[in-house]
Scaffold this active site. Sequence first.
Site, short mmCIF file in Angstrom:
data_model
loop_
_atom_site.label_atom_id
_atom_site.label_comp_id
_atom_site.label_asym_id
_atom_site.label_seq_id
_atom_site.Cartn_x
_atom_site.Cartn_y
_atom_site.Cartn_z
N LYS A 25 0.84 -1.22 0.00
CA LYS A 25 0.00 0.00 0.00
C LYS A 25 0.87 1.26 0.00
CE LYS A 25 -2.12 -1.26 3.85
NZ LYS A 25 -1.54 -2.59 4.11
N ARG A 78 -10.32 0.82 7.84
CA ARG A 78 -9.99 -0.56 8.19
C ARG A 78 -11.13 -1.29 8.88
NH1 ARG A 78 -3.73 -1.49 8.73
NH2 ARG A 78 -3.09 0.49 7.90
N ARG A 93 11.53 -5.89 5.45
CA ARG A 93 11.30 -4.47 5.20
C ARG A 93 12.22 -3.59 6.04
NH1 ARG A 93 5.50 -1.82 5.78
NH2 ARG A 93 5.52 -2.84 7.80
N ARG A 132 10.73 -1.79 11.43
CA ARG A 132 9.63 -1.14 12.17
C ARG A 132 9.32 -1.92 13.44
NH1 ARG A 132 4.56 0.36 8.44
NH2 ARG A 132 3.43 -0.86 9.97
P1 AP5 Z 1 4.71 -1.66 2.04
O1 AP5 Z 1 4.49 -0.80 0.86
O2 AP5 Z 1 5.33 -1.08 3.26
O3 AP5 Z 1 3.38 -2.43 2.42
P2 AP5 Z 1 2.09 -1.93 3.21
O4 AP5 Z 1 0.92 -2.62 2.59
O5 AP5 Z 1 2.06 -0.43 3.26
O6 AP5 Z 1 2.39 -2.59 4.61
P3 AP5 Z 1 2.26 -2.04 6.09
O7 AP5 Z 1 2.89 -3.07 6.98
O8 AP5 Z 1 2.82 -0.64 6.19
O9 AP5 Z 1 0.76 -2.02 6.30
P4 AP5 Z 1 0.07 -1.99 7.65
O10 AP5 Z 1 -1.33 -1.83 7.24
O11 AP5 Z 1 0.36 -3.12 8.54
O12 AP5 Z 1 0.80 -0.78 8.41
P5 AP5 Z 1 0.38 0.74 8.65
O13 AP5 Z 1 1.62 1.52 8.80
O14 AP5 Z 1 -0.60 1.18 7.65
O15 AP5 Z 1 5.58 -2.93 1.56
C1 AP5 Z 1 6.03 -3.88 2.49
C2 AP5 Z 1 7.39 -4.44 2.04
O16 AP5 Z 1 7.21 -5.17 0.83
C3 AP5 Z 1 8.42 -3.35 1.72
O17 AP5 Z 1 9.67 -3.83 2.12
C4 AP5 Z 1 8.34 -3.19 0.19
O18 AP5 Z 1 9.55 -2.74 -0.37
C5 AP5 Z 1 7.98 -4.61 -0.24
N1 AP5 Z 1 7.14 -4.65 -1.43
C6 AP5 Z 1 6.11 -3.82 -1.76
N2 AP5 Z 1 5.55 -4.19 -2.93
C7 AP5 Z 1 6.22 -5.29 -3.34
C8 AP5 Z 1 6.12 -6.14 -4.48
N3 AP5 Z 1 5.19 -5.93 -5.44
N4 AP5 Z 1 6.97 -7.18 -4.59
C9 AP5 Z 1 7.92 -7.41 -3.64
N5 AP5 Z 1 8.10 -6.63 -2.55
C10 AP5 Z 1 7.25 -5.59 -2.40
O19 AP5 Z 1 -0.35 0.63 10.07
C11 AP5 Z 1 0.40 0.34 11.23
C12 AP5 Z 1 -0.47 0.35 12.45
O20 AP5 Z 1 -1.12 1.66 12.60
C13 AP5 Z 1 -1.67 -0.62 12.46
O21 AP5 Z 1 -1.27 -1.93 12.86
C14 AP5 Z 1 -2.60 0.06 13.48
O22 AP5 Z 1 -2.13 -0.12 14.79
C15 AP5 Z 1 -2.42 1.53 13.14
N6 AP5 Z 1 -3.39 1.97 12.11
C16 AP5 Z 1 -3.13 2.26 10.82
N7 AP5 Z 1 -4.25 2.61 10.17
C17 AP5 Z 1 -5.25 2.53 11.08
C18 AP5 Z 1 -6.66 2.75 11.00
N8 AP5 Z 1 -7.25 3.09 9.85
N9 AP5 Z 1 -7.40 2.56 12.12
C19 AP5 Z 1 -6.81 2.19 13.28
N10 AP5 Z 1 -5.48 1.95 13.42
C20 AP5 Z 1 -4.72 2.12 12.32
#
Ligand code: AP5
Length: 229
Positions: A18, A93, A127, A160
Site C-alpha cells: 500500500k 480498516r 522491510r 519497524r
Molecule cells: P509496504 O508498501 O510497506 O506495504 P504496506 O501494505 O504499506 O504494509 P504495512 O505493513 O505498512 O501495512 P500496515 O497496514 O500493517 O501498516 P500501517 O503503517 O498502515 O511494503 C512492504 C514491504 O514489501 C516493503 O519492504 C516493500 O519494499 C515490499 N514490497 C512492496 N511491494 C512489493 C512487491 N510488489 N513485490 C515485492 N516486494 C514488495 O499501520 C500500522 C499500524 O497503525 C496498524 O497496525 C494500526 O495499529 C495503526 N493503524 C493504521 N491505520 C489505522 C486505522 N485506519 N485505524 C486504526 N489503526 C490504524
Amino acid sequence: MNPKFMLFVLLGPQGSGKGTQAEYLEDHFSIPTFSVGAGLREEAKKKTRAGKEIRAIMAKGMLVPNEYSVGLVKKRMKAKDAKRGLIIDGFPRDLDQAKALEAVAPASAAIIIEIRDKESIERLANRLVCETCGMNYNTKTRKPVVKGICDKDGGKLKHRADDEPLAIKKRLEIYHKETEPVIALYKKMKKALFIEGEQPIIEVHEDIVAGLKEQFAIEKVRKTTKKKK
Ligand code: AP5
C-alpha cells in the site's frame, strides 16, 4: 467538497505494498498521499497520554481507536495541497471508519492489493524504513543504493517496531476480521478495484493505472503546453 475531488483508498493485507504503491500514485496523479499508519506513528512519538496510548496499541498490532484515525483523516483532507484529491493508505480498516469516510467524502475508488499471508510475513521480515522520511525498502526486492542508508535523504534505515512475528500475526487477524467486510462493502458499491499484488512493484502500479482507467474512467490529466507566438 469539490465534485472533481479524487479520493483513492488503498487497502490490502500487511506488506501488500500500500505504502509503496501510494508513492507511485502520488507521482502519477500529482495528488498527495496520507498514510494513516505513519500519521499515527507521529502521534505515538508525543509525550502525551494519547501518544502513550497509541504507542502501546500499535506495538501490539491492534487498531487504534477510531477517534484518532478518523480525526487525522478529516484534518488531512482540509489541507491546501489536498484540494484536487487525496490517496489514503490504510484507511478505512473497519465498517465504522468506512461509514465515517463516505459521510465526509465518498471514495472515487478503493484499490485492493491482494497477496497471501505467507507473502506478507516474508515481506515484513525484510522491510526497512527510513527513520527520517519513512520511505520503504526491502532487503530482497527494493534495496537502497548504499546499504542501510535512504536513497532519498540519507536517513538511517531501520526495522519497524511492529514488524515482529506476534504483532504481524495480530495485524493479519484483524485485517481478515475487520477490513475484509469493508472490501465487501466497496465491492457492493461498485467501487472496488482488485489488483494482483504478487508481481513486481512496477507491474502492480501499471495494473492500478490501467484498472482505474478501464473500470472508473479515471486517468491522469495531461498538462497542455501553450504554443509560443
Ligand atoms: P509496504 O508498501 O510497506 O506495504 P504496506 O501494505 O504499506 O504494509 P504495512 O505493513 O505498512 O501495512 P500496515 O497496514 O500493517 O501498516 P500501517 O503503517 O498502515 O511494503 C512492504 C514491504 O514489501 C516493503 O519492504 C516493500 O519494499 C515490499 N514490497 C512492496 N511491494 C512489493 C512487491 N510488489 N513485490 C515485492 N516486494 C514488495 O499501520 C500500522 C499500524 O497503525 C496498524 O497496525 C494500526 O495499529 C495503526 N493503524 C493504521 N491505520 C489505522 C486505522 N485506519 N485505524 C486504526 N489503526 C490504524
